[in-house]
Write a protein that holds these residues in place. Structure first.
Motif, PDB file in Angstrom:
ATOM      1  N   ILE A 134      -9.525   0.427   0.835  1.00 49.09           N
ATOM      2  CA  ILE A 134      -8.676   0.261  -0.345  1.00 49.09           C
ATOM      3  C   ILE A 134      -9.026   1.289  -1.418  1.00 49.09           C
ATOM      4  O   ILE A 134      -8.139   1.790  -2.128  1.00 49.09           O
ATOM      5  CB  ILE A 134      -8.781  -1.184  -0.879  1.00 49.09           C
ATOM      6  N   GLU A 135     -10.313   1.632  -1.535  1.00 49.37           N
ATOM      7  CA  GLU A 135     -10.700   2.687  -2.488  1.00 49.37           C
ATOM      8  C   GLU A 135      -9.996   3.999  -2.155  1.00 49.37           C
ATOM      9  O   GLU A 135      -9.485   4.695  -3.033  1.00 49.37           O
ATOM     10  CB  GLU A 135     -12.213   2.891  -2.449  1.00 49.37           C
ATOM     11  N   LYS A 136      -9.964   4.339  -0.874  1.00 52.65           N
ATOM     12  CA  LYS A 136      -9.312   5.580  -0.466  1.00 52.65           C
ATOM     13  C   LYS A 136      -7.810   5.536  -0.760  1.00 52.65           C
ATOM     14  O   LYS A 136      -7.218   6.522  -1.218  1.00 52.65           O
ATOM     15  CB  LYS A 136      -9.536   5.840   1.025  1.00 52.65           C
ATOM     16  N   LEU A 170       0.797  -1.229   0.000  1.00 48.76           N
ATOM     17  CA  LEU A 170       0.000   0.000   0.000  1.00 48.76           C
ATOM     18  C   LEU A 170       0.826   1.273   0.000  1.00 48.76           C
ATOM     19  O   LEU A 170       0.288   2.358  -0.195  1.00 48.76           O
ATOM     20  CB  LEU A 170      -0.932   0.016   1.218  1.00 48.76           C
ATOM     21  N   GLY A 171       2.131   1.146   0.288  1.00 47.33           N
ATOM     22  CA  GLY A 171       2.982   2.322   0.294  1.00 47.33           C
ATOM     23  C   GLY A 171       2.940   3.121   1.569  1.00 47.33           C
ATOM     24  O   GLY A 171       3.463   4.232   1.630  1.00 47.33           O
ATOM     25  N   ASN A 225     -17.363  -4.288   3.184  1.00 48.57           N
ATOM     26  CA  ASN A 225     -17.589  -2.860   2.926  1.00 48.57           C
ATOM     27  C   ASN A 225     -16.489  -1.999   3.548  1.00 48.57           C
ATOM     28  O   ASN A 225     -16.052  -1.010   2.951  1.00 48.57           O
ATOM     29  CB  ASN A 225     -18.952  -2.442   3.471  1.00 48.57           C
ATOM     30  N   THR A 226     -16.032  -2.389   4.740  1.00 47.86           N
ATOM     31  CA  THR A 226     -14.973  -1.621   5.402  1.00 47.86           C
ATOM     32  C   THR A 226     -13.672  -1.709   4.620  1.00 47.86           C
ATOM     33  O   THR A 226     -12.992  -0.699   4.382  1.00 47.86           O
ATOM     34  CB  THR A 226     -14.758  -2.130   6.840  1.00 47.86           C
ATOM     35  N   HIS A 233     -10.744  -6.185  -9.690  1.00 44.87           N
ATOM     36  CA  HIS A 233      -9.639  -7.139  -9.745  1.00 44.87           C
ATOM     37  C   HIS A 233      -8.424  -6.599  -8.997  1.00 44.87           C
ATOM     38  O   HIS A 233      -7.741  -7.337  -8.284  1.00 44.87           O
ATOM     39  CB  HIS A 233      -9.275  -7.431 -11.200  1.00 44.87           C
ATOM     40  N   VAL A 234      -8.169  -5.309  -9.151  1.00 48.17           N
ATOM     41  CA  VAL A 234      -7.067  -4.677  -8.417  1.00 48.17           C
ATOM     42  C   VAL A 234      -7.285  -4.840  -6.918  1.00 48.17           C
ATOM     43  O   VAL A 234      -6.389  -5.268  -6.170  1.00 48.17           O
ATOM     44  CB  VAL A 234      -6.946  -3.185  -8.786  1.00 48.17           C
ATOM     45  N   LYS A 235      -8.481  -4.509  -6.448  1.00 46.11           N
ATOM     46  CA  LYS A 235      -8.782  -4.574  -5.018  1.00 46.11           C
ATOM     47  C   LYS A 235      -8.744  -6.006  -4.507  1.00 46.11           C
ATOM     48  O   LYS A 235      -8.284  -6.263  -3.382  1.00 46.11           O
ATOM     49  CB  LYS A 235     -10.142  -3.927  -4.738  1.00 46.11           C
TER      50      LYS A 235
END
Length: 491
Positions: A237-239, A182-183, A231-232, A281-283
């Motif tokens: 991961i979206e953020k 995630l960096g 959902n959490t 797919h990324v997530k």
């Protein structure tokens, strides 16, 4: 719970009356009971229970869990048949609720069903995320994080503090994984509790995995918990992805600094994947990497240090090798790892006695198959008991003893070619993160042993070290490992 079993009984009755009768020769196994099959034979440590059953019924054993036929494999020869000879037939994964909710419909590597998408995704991840080149890029980061761990333990050593070594190991592995994937680090307690709950839920028995219609009714409330966790994670991961996109707009990032998010988003934006590849797919892959790497490496390190504390002579022998190769004026570098032959033996022996996933991730047969004269029906769940294989007295002399010397001069490796030792699996579904995992384990173990002597608290003796297990996504220590460090180096 009575009404649940009444409901399941009605399903059983309909299936028994209308279902086909299979008269083909199945592998031997114990007699099951209506509805639950063989669940009643399993306790808190299923790998041990299945090992005991296999000693009575054989290395290819037939069981039934609810409505799911299962085959338990418990010898090197049998494992080779399922993971090599008939590897393609058993290369898929069963539908499991926790994987469905936490991997975007099983779009990840660990639980994705076998097929063109999975093959393409594995190739992409192996070449882009888990290659030696990518692993080596983050060597400086690992050096920094392990250095911070040593520094904090050095402070504890100066004041003779007892440290929670389990917590320290878990934290440094989590930080390294998050930085790689995630960096950024995640020291937020909410982030840690999120993973803790995920591991707990994943290790629980879910009726929906074994009985039809139970998932729809959500009799246990498991789907509600999994949906909330999903959902959490999705929001988290979206953020992170959005932050990466914004940061990369503001400043062009060097390729050497790319974490997994950068790499995956670059592939998605360029279209170079060559198959359907969007944010889902990324997530799915990012979450797969996070969960897979968070627990397995840390538990292996804990078990290794635990075994070394129980055997001071083995600990001393490893320290002598480290002094010879590294010296007391230096910390361990990754360049030293290939020269530490006894360390390699110690890690092999730990993974023999304490494989992180003692039953591996279940395989599923994609068609009817015959193995050793036994009929294996389509959709059977294949459980390879690597814990039982690694403690088989017919394969290993004194199998219960921690004896790294057994690997000196041996050509047995961990990469899936020697079926008496397959903690990472073998064949098409072998763990693609094997090299990264071994690098983390060896580096942290070597540093802890080289930089410190370890004393047990409260006057405990080596034989007093608690080795009780907790069964979950990975077999971890039931209780945290506590110890007092004493700094050894001359720097």
């Amino acid at each position: 719970m009575g009404w649940i079993w009444m409901f399941l009984s009605s399903i059983v009755f309909v299936c028994l009356v209308l279902g086909p009768k299979n008269r083909k020769r199945l592998p031997p196994g114990p007699i099951g009971i209506p509805i639950i099959g063989h669940f009643h034979l399993l306790g808190k440590t299923p790998h041990r229970d299945l090992c005991n059953l296999a000693r009575k019924h054989g290395p290819i054993m037939s069981l039934r869990f609810g409505f799911v036929p299962a085959v338990v494999v418990s010898s090197p020869a049998a494992a080779e048949l399922f993971l090599k000879t008939h590897d393609l037939v058993f290369a898929s994964r069963p539908r499991i609720e926790v994987a469905r909710w936490l991997s975007y419909g099983q779009r990840n590597l660990a639980f994705g069903p076998y097929g063109p998408y999975w093959r393409n995704m594995r190739k992409l991840c192996t070449l882009q995320l888990l290659s030696n080149f990518k692993i080596n890029q983050f060597g400086p980061m690992r050096k920094t994080e392990v250095g911070l761990l040593v520094g904090s333990l050095k402070l504890a050593a100066e004041s003779r503090d007892t440290v929670d070594l389990s917590a320290r190991i878990t934290a440094v592995i989590a930080d390294m994984n998050c930085l790689l994937i995630l960096g950024r680090k995640y020291s937020d307690p909410g982030f840690k509790s999120l993973f803790t709950e995920t591991f707990e839920v994943a290790g629980e028995f879910n009726l929906a995995d074994f009985f039809p219609y139970v998932g729809v009714l959500d009799l246990q409330g498991m789907n509600r918990r999994l949906k909330r966790l999903s959902n959490t994670f999705d929001g988290l991961i979206e953020k992170i992805i959005d932050d990466h996109i914004q940061n990369n707009i503001e400043m062009k990032q060097k390729q050497s600094e790319e974490d997994f998010v950068d790499t995956m988003m670059s592939i998605m934006d360029s279209g170079e994947a060559g198959f359907e590849f969007d944010r889902r797919h990324v997530k799915a892959v990012l979450l797969d990497m996070l969960i897979a790497g968070m627990d397995t490496s840390s538990t292996t390190i804990e078990w290794t240090i635990s075994e070394l504390m129980r055997q001071p002579s083995t600990m001393k022998k490893l320290q002598q090798e480290l002094e010879s190769v590294v010296g007391l004026e230096s910390m361990v570098e990754e360049s030293h790892l290939d020269k530490l032959e006894y360390l390699n033996c110690v890690v092999k022996e730990t993974l023999r006695l304490h494989p992180p996933a003692p039953l591996l991730i279940p395989h599923e047969s994609m068609e009817d198959c015959e193995v050793e004269g036994f009929h294996i029906p389509k959709k059977s769940r294949i459980m390879v008991n690597v814990w039982a294989i690694a403690r088989d007295p017919n394969v290993w002399p004194n199998p219960e003893s921690f004896t790294p010397e057994r690997f000196i001069g041996s050509d047995i490796d961990l990469r899936g070619q020697h079926f008496e030792l397959i903690p990472f699996g073998s064949g098409r579904r072998g763990c693609p993160g094997l090299q990264l995992g071994l690098t983390l384990v060896k580096l942290v173990v070597a540093q802890l042993v080289h930089c410190f002597d370890w004393e047990l608290p409260h006057g405990m003796r080596p034989n007093d070290v608690d080795m009780c297990e907790h069964f979950g996504m990975a077999i971890s220590r039931a209780n945290h490992l506590m110890a007092i460090p004493s700094y050894r180096l001359h720097i």
